[in-house]
Write an enzyme that holds these catalytic residues in place. Structure first.
Site, short mmCIF file in Angstrom:
data_model
loop_
_atom_site.label_atom_id
_atom_site.label_comp_id
_atom_site.label_asym_id
_atom_site.label_seq_id
_atom_site.Cartn_x
_atom_site.Cartn_y
_atom_site.Cartn_z
N HIS A 1 5.89 34.05 -75.97
CA HIS A 1 5.03 32.88 -75.78
C HIS A 1 5.65 31.65 -76.46
O HIS A 1 5.69 30.57 -75.89
CB HIS A 1 3.64 33.10 -76.42
CG HIS A 1 2.79 34.12 -75.74
ND1 HIS A 1 2.20 35.17 -76.42
CD2 HIS A 1 2.40 34.25 -74.45
CE1 HIS A 1 1.49 35.89 -75.57
NE2 HIS A 1 1.61 35.37 -74.37
N LYS B 1 -14.10 39.99 -73.50
CA LYS B 1 -13.04 40.79 -74.13
C LYS B 1 -13.28 40.90 -75.62
O LYS B 1 -13.84 39.99 -76.23
CB LYS B 1 -11.68 40.12 -73.89
CG LYS B 1 -11.06 40.50 -72.56
CD LYS B 1 -9.60 40.06 -72.53
CE LYS B 1 -8.94 40.33 -71.19
NZ LYS B 1 -7.60 39.75 -71.12
O1 PNS Z 1 -2.71 35.64 -71.41
P1 PNS Z 1 -3.50 36.02 -70.19
O2 PNS Z 1 -4.70 36.85 -70.58
O3 PNS Z 1 -2.67 36.69 -69.14
O4 PNS Z 1 -4.05 34.65 -69.55
C1 PNS Z 1 -4.87 34.65 -68.42
C2 PNS Z 1 -5.45 33.24 -68.14
C3 PNS Z 1 -6.13 32.68 -69.38
C4 PNS Z 1 -4.35 32.32 -67.74
C5 PNS Z 1 -6.46 33.40 -66.96
O5 PNS Z 1 -7.29 34.50 -67.21
C6 PNS Z 1 -7.33 32.18 -66.75
O6 PNS Z 1 -6.88 31.15 -66.31
N1 PNS Z 1 -8.64 32.30 -67.11
C7 PNS Z 1 -9.61 31.22 -67.03
C8 PNS Z 1 -10.69 31.50 -65.99
C9 PNS Z 1 -10.26 31.00 -64.63
O7 PNS Z 1 -9.95 29.85 -64.42
N2 PNS Z 1 -10.24 31.94 -63.67
C10 PNS Z 1 -9.77 31.69 -62.32
C11 PNS Z 1 -8.25 31.86 -62.29
S1 PNS Z 1 -7.66 31.85 -60.67
#
Ligand code: PNS
Length: 162
Positions: free
Chosen positions: A17, A41
């Site tokens: 990261h 979570k």
């Molecule tokens: O580190 P991660 O858990 O892989 O990150 C995932 C993340 C935060 C990028 C994704 O879960 C996200 O964007 N969540 C916010 C909710 C949202 O907008 N959902 C629709 C995505 S198409």
């Protein structure tokens, strides 16, 4: 002004990261590292702790800001006037899900682009979940996460046996 959001769970931030954050910082005027606050979570580190780790490890980068968000990423990005979402891609296995999210996000807000930065090959196998699994069973995580959190990760898995 080119503002990018780099979203993630960062539970905890890995050196993979940090590598993406540094490299994004060189491409955009401002990079907002946005830690997802997901009530569904049960994280190892609280939002405050995850943000603290990021602040300690890349807070010295002038154009990098650490923040948290909940709800839709597109709503958050718009509220920050961001025009780009940055994601790291480790391998082809990441691609399918990332492509789906990128299309959905584009549908939600066509003005915001998602771009992918290829993870450095030395971190291509690295994930927060794997780090936690290895640490849980006492394996070596040296070089995979910032040094300042190594001990803390092990400590969180130490169970009290009576
Ligand atoms: O580190 P991660 O858990 O892989 O990150 C995932 C993340 C935060 C990028 C994704 O879960 C996200 O964007 N969540 C916010 C909710 C949202 O907008 N959902 C629709 C995505 S198409």
């Amino acid at each position: 002004m080119k503002i990018a959001v780099y979203p993630g769970s960062f539970d905890p931030a890995t050196n993979g990261h940090l590598d993406i954050i540094k490299r994004s910082g060189a491409l955009f005027d401002k990079v907002i590292v946005a830690v997802l606050n997901n009530p569904n979570k049960k994280p190892l580190f609280s939002i405050k702790e995850r943000m603290g780790i990021l602040k300690k490890t890349c807070g010295n980068l002038e154009n990098v800001e650490i923040d948290s968000f909940s709800g839709l990423l597109m709503d958050y990005a718009k509220s920050k006037n961001a025009n780009t979402i940055v994601k790291g891609l480790r391998a082809v296995s990441d691609f399918e899900y990332e492509l789906q999210m990128a299309h959905m996000n584009k549908k939600l807000n066509p003005d915001i682009e998602t771009i992918f930065i290829m993870t450095s090959s030395k971190y291509s196998y690295l994930s927060s979940s794997l780090v936690k699994e290895v640490a849980q069973f006492g394996g070596c995580i040296r070089g995979l996460v910032p040094e300042i959190i190594e001990e803390d990760i092990y400590r969180r898995f130490k169970k009290v046996t009576v």
